[in-house]
Motif scaffolding. Structure first.
Motif, PDB file in Angstrom:
ATOM      1  N   LEU A 138      52.940  48.834  62.671  1.00 19.99           N
ATOM      2  CA  LEU A 138      51.526  48.975  62.325  1.00 19.99           C
ATOM      3  C   LEU A 138      51.323  48.956  60.815  1.00 19.99           C
ATOM      4  CD1 LEU A 138      50.454  51.762  64.859  1.00 19.99           C
ATOM      5  CD2 LEU A 138      49.771  49.363  64.900  1.00 19.99           C
ATOM      6  N   GLU A 139      52.175  49.661  60.090  1.00 21.84           N
ATOM      7  CA  GLU A 139      52.037  49.736  58.638  1.00 21.84           C
ATOM      8  C   GLU A 139      52.299  48.395  57.973  1.00 21.84           C
ATOM      9  OE1 GLU A 139      53.297  54.454  58.117  1.00 21.84           O
ATOM     10  OE2 GLU A 139      54.779  52.864  57.788  1.00 21.84           O
ATOM     11  N   ASP A 140      53.113  47.552  58.596  1.00 21.16           N
ATOM     12  CA  ASP A 140      53.414  46.232  58.054  1.00 21.16           C
ATOM     13  C   ASP A 140      52.266  45.253  58.304  1.00 21.16           C
ATOM     14  OD1 ASP A 140      54.736  43.961  57.032  1.00 21.16           O
ATOM     15  OD2 ASP A 140      55.629  43.521  58.980  1.00 21.16           O
ATOM     16  N   VAL A 141      51.781  45.205  59.522  1.00 22.09           N
ATOM     17  CA  VAL A 141      50.822  44.163  59.928  1.00 22.09           C
ATOM     18  C   VAL A 141      49.375  44.554  59.631  1.00 22.09           C
ATOM     19  CG1 VAL A 141      49.952  42.833  61.899  1.00 22.09           C
ATOM     20  CG2 VAL A 141      52.407  43.298  61.693  1.00 22.09           C
ATOM     21  N   PHE A 142      49.051  45.831  59.731  1.00 16.95           N
ATOM     22  CA  PHE A 142      47.664  46.279  59.553  1.00 16.95           C
ATOM     23  C   PHE A 142      47.500  47.099  58.283  1.00 16.95           C
ATOM     24  CE2 PHE A 142      47.529  46.098  64.375  1.00 16.95           C
ATOM     25  CZ  PHE A 142      46.703  44.974  64.420  1.00 16.95           C
ATOM     26  N   GLU A 143      46.248  47.239  57.869  1.00 18.91           N
ATOM     27  CA  GLU A 143      45.886  48.184  56.821  1.00 18.91           C
ATOM     28  C   GLU A 143      44.656  48.962  57.285  1.00 18.91           C
ATOM     29  OE1 GLU A 143      45.313  45.615  53.490  1.00 18.91           O
ATOM     30  OE2 GLU A 143      43.186  45.325  53.899  1.00 18.91           O
ATOM     31  N   VAL A 144      44.574  50.220  56.879  1.00 12.14           N
ATOM     32  CA  VAL A 144      43.492  51.104  57.313  1.00 12.14           C
ATOM     33  C   VAL A 144      42.212  50.761  56.554  1.00 12.14           C
ATOM     34  CG1 VAL A 144      42.705  53.496  57.427  1.00 12.14           C
ATOM     35  CG2 VAL A 144      45.090  52.932  57.963  1.00 12.14           C
ATOM     36  N   VAL A 145      41.096  50.684  57.292  1.00 12.08           N
ATOM     37  CA  VAL A 145      39.791  50.359  56.698  1.00 12.08           C
ATOM     38  C   VAL A 145      38.712  51.208  57.368  1.00 12.08           C
ATOM     39  CG1 VAL A 145      40.385  47.982  56.091  1.00 12.08           C
ATOM     40  CG2 VAL A 145      39.445  48.477  58.356  1.00 12.08           C
ATOM     41  N   ASP A 146      37.517  51.207  56.766  1.00 12.64           N
ATOM     42  CA  ASP A 146      36.354  51.790  57.426  1.00 12.64           C
ATOM     43  C   ASP A 146      36.003  50.917  58.629  1.00 12.64           C
ATOM     44  OD1 ASP A 146      36.394  53.472  55.254  1.00 12.64           O
ATOM     45  OD2 ASP A 146      34.672  52.553  54.262  1.00 12.64           O
ATOM     46  N   ARG A 147      35.533  51.525  59.707  1.00 12.40           N
ATOM     47  CA  ARG A 147      35.253  50.743  60.912  1.00 12.40           C
ATOM     48  C   ARG A 147      34.002  51.300  61.603  1.00 12.40           C
ATOM     49  NH1 ARG A 147      36.720  45.868  62.828  1.00 12.40           N
ATOM     50  NH2 ARG A 147      38.891  46.240  62.242  1.00 12.40           N
ATOM     51  N   SER A 148      33.138  50.406  62.070  1.00 11.18           N
ATOM     52  CA  SER A 148      31.969  50.809  62.849  1.00 11.18           C
ATOM     53  C   SER A 148      32.366  51.038  64.302  1.00 11.18           C
ATOM     54  CB  SER A 148      30.881  49.732  62.776  1.00 11.18           C
ATOM     55  OG  SER A 148      30.301  49.684  61.498  1.00 11.18           O
ATOM     56  N   TRP A 149      31.756  52.055  64.919  1.00  8.69           N
ATOM     57  CA  TRP A 149      31.958  52.376  66.330  1.00  8.69           C
ATOM     58  C   TRP A 149      30.636  52.166  67.043  1.00  8.69           C
ATOM     59  CZ3 TRP A 149      36.128  56.114  68.081  1.00  8.69           C
ATOM     60  CH2 TRP A 149      37.170  56.189  67.150  1.00  8.69           C
ATOM     61  N   ARG A 150      30.685  51.510  68.179  1.00  7.94           N
ATOM     62  CA  ARG A 150      29.453  51.221  68.907  1.00  7.94           C
ATOM     63  C   ARG A 150      28.722  52.508  69.274  1.00  7.94           C
ATOM     64  NH1 ARG A 150      28.761  46.664  73.614  1.00  7.94           N
ATOM     65  NH2 ARG A 150      26.493  46.660  73.647  1.00  7.94           N
ATOM     66  N   GLY A 151      27.454  52.570  68.930  1.00  2.00           N
ATOM     67  CA  GLY A 151      26.644  53.722  69.253  1.00  2.00           C
ATOM     68  C   GLY A 151      26.838  54.908  68.337  1.00  2.00           C
ATOM     69  N   ILE A 152      27.805  54.837  67.435  1.00  2.00           N
ATOM     70  CA  ILE A 152      28.087  55.959  66.541  1.00  2.00           C
ATOM     71  C   ILE A 152      27.824  55.579  65.092  1.00  2.00           C
ATOM     72  CG2 ILE A 152      29.866  57.532  65.683  1.00  2.00           C
ATOM     73  CD1 ILE A 152      31.179  57.393  68.424  1.00  2.00           C
ATOM     74  N   GLY A 153      28.308  54.404  64.696  1.00  2.00           N
ATOM     75  CA  GLY A 153      28.146  53.957  63.322  1.00  2.00           C
ATOM     76  C   GLY A 153      29.468  53.915  62.576  1.00  2.00           C
ATOM     77  N   MET A 154      29.376  53.802  61.271  1.00  2.49           N
ATOM     78  CA  MET A 154      30.562  53.675  60.430  1.00  2.49           C
ATOM     79  C   MET A 154      31.291  55.013  60.303  1.00  2.49           C
ATOM     80  SD  MET A 154      32.376  51.601  58.572  1.00  2.49           S
ATOM     81  CE  MET A 154      31.268  50.227  58.210  1.00  2.49           C
ATOM     82  N   ILE A 155      32.601  54.992  60.546  1.00  2.61           N
ATOM     83  CA  ILE A 155      33.456  56.160  60.329  1.00  2.61           C
ATOM     84  C   ILE A 155      34.514  55.757  59.296  1.00  2.61           C
ATOM     85  CG2 ILE A 155      35.050  57.820  61.345  1.00  2.61           C
ATOM     86  CD1 ILE A 155      33.673  57.466  63.999  1.00  2.61           C
ATOM     87  N   PRO A 156      34.550  56.421  58.156  1.00  4.75           N
ATOM     88  CA  PRO A 156      35.505  56.038  57.102  1.00  4.75           C
ATOM     89  C   PRO A 156      36.955  56.113  57.580  1.00  4.75           C
ATOM     90  CG  PRO A 156      33.840  57.538  56.251  1.00  4.75           C
ATOM     91  CD  PRO A 156      33.671  57.520  57.735  1.00  4.75           C
ATOM     92  N   GLN A 157      37.724  55.106  57.182  1.00  5.53           N
ATOM     93  CA  GLN A 157      39.170  55.062  57.427  1.00  5.53           C
ATOM     94  C   GLN A 157      39.523  55.205  58.907  1.00  5.53           C
ATOM     95  OE1 GLN A 157      41.534  54.785  54.343  1.00  5.53           O
ATOM     96  NE2 GLN A 157      39.543  53.781  54.186  1.00  5.53           N
ATOM     97  N   SER A 158      38.662  54.697  59.761  1.00  4.95           N
ATOM     98  CA  SER A 158      38.847  54.903  61.203  1.00  4.95           C
ATOM     99  C   SER A 158      39.336  53.653  61.933  1.00  4.95           C
ATOM    100  CB  SER A 158      37.524  55.346  61.841  1.00  4.95           C
ATOM    101  OG  SER A 158      36.554  54.296  61.784  1.00  4.95           O
TER     102      SER A 158
END
Length: 379
Positions: free
Chosen positions: A263-283
């Protein structure tokens, strides 16, 4: 079935329930994070067996449910293209976008295929070099490692007609978002055992300490969940706020180090929107710079698609535990599994689907002489 039936033993369940009833002296509200746990709770009626003051709040732990509407619309746009083979797990095909779903794209001639592994999609890319093969990568920490590994394999093998449409989310930031909400009523969490199988438990003690909230890692069978509730109630009654692992047969404190490194190699952590909830930082995650060429959103230039959530569907409030599914006026009428307004009614892990399947009927109780008619819920 060995290793399954023993976790549905009614006699052991009664002992756990007796302990919970004997221990609970105050009303407590706890949230089960995972939609799989929600379905087990509703299917087996566990919430109806608890003391009156113990409330289970259904959390946002359904990966299909929290995938943003705009990501669904991006998937629909990509899948509609004639040179694309769009691959997904089956539970995403009926999730409604703004105007349609993947089934409708398929019926209109789009090459939409259900696969059982992201590696199936990679194999399709190898055998169809004239097509662009896209895999819809959604989910929590549980499904992220195989998707990361597939992208890693695509790069290693030089398969350049494969891409991943990424919508991965992370549980700990969601717990933080729930606890910092002004409407939060959660006093304890039942954490998802399969997430902790991958990631371990290291991210949870700071949350337990900061918010003074017990976090108990549990499985998905009835006895797993009752044991998690029992431990949470003991902590709440004692005034403790600790992380406990009630799923030791699967979860290790360090998780799966090999999966974490992938996971640490292929992905990087970012802010992400959740349906019905909104943006959650570093999620959430996105593909890291080394693998950005396999990002479907970038390759097909759909980053500018933005959408508006339905004003009728209240799935966001369900996902935050602010209402129960049946408290939505559209539940079971305008919104059903055949004609869903939101993903919580579609997904096999959605809370609305659980209530519709196992607790949707309201039947009139037969009144006795001189009695008025009452409505009794049956599951």
């Amino acid at each position: 079935m060995k290793y399954l039936d023993e976790f549905q033993d009614p006699e052991l369940a009664k002992r756990l329930l007796d302990d919970i009833h004997a221990t609970a002296t105050h009303p407590w509200a706890m949230m089960e994070v995972c939609g799989g746990q929600t379905h087990s709770i509703i299917r087996h009626g566990l919430d109806q067996l608890l003391p009156d003051g113990i409330e289970l709040i259904h959390g946002p732990g359904c990966p299909v449910c929290v995938t943003p509407l705009e990501v669904i619309d991006k998937a629909l746009e990509i899948a509609s293209r004639p040179d694309v083979v769009f691959c997904s797990f089956g539970d995403m095909l009926r999730v409604p976008g703004s105007e349609k779903d993947l089934f409708r794209v398929k019926s209109a001639g789009g090459d939409v295929r259900v696969v059982y592994s992201p590696l199936d999609a990679l194999q399709l890319a190898r055998t169809n070099p004239d097509k662009q093969v896209v895999f819809f990568g959604i989910g929590f920490e549980t499904t992220a490692p195989p998707n990361a590994m597939t992208v890693y394999q695509a790069k290693k093998l030089g398969i350049d007609n494969f891409t991943l449409l990424v919508s991965h989310v992370r549980v700990p930031p969601a717990i933080e978002a729930i606890m910092t909400s002004p409407d939060c009523r959660v006093q304890a969490f039942l954490a998802a055992g399969h997430v902790c199988t991958v990631m371990g438990t290291a991210e949870y003690p700071p949350l337990a300490e900061r918010f003074h909230v017990p976090i108990v890692v549990t499985g998905f069978e009835p006895l797993d969940i009752l044991e998690g509730i029992r431990r949470a109630v003991h902590q709440l009654e004692d005034g403790r706020a600790e992380v406990e692992n009630a799923y030791r047969r699967v979860v290790l404190p360090e998780g799966n180090p090999v999966a974490i490194r992938m996971l640490e190699d292929v992905f990087e952590v970012v802010d992400r929107s959740w349906r019905g909830i909104g943006m959650i930082p570093q999620s959430g995650w996105r593909l890291s710079d080394a693998y950005r060429e396999y990002d479907a959103e970038r390759r097909f230039e759909v980053g500018d698609i933005h959408t508006q959530e339905s004003t009728v569907c209240r799935s966001g409030e369900v996902l935050q535990g602010l209402i129960k599914p049946h408290e939505c006026s559209a539940f079971g009428t305008l919104c059903t599994p055949r004609n869903p307004l939101g993903a919580t009614m579609v997904s096999s892990e959605g809370a609305c689907a659980a209530y519709y399947l196992y607790r949707r009927m309201q039947v009139p109780a037969q009144p006795g002489p001189g009695e008025t008619r009452e409505v009794t819920s049956v599951g």
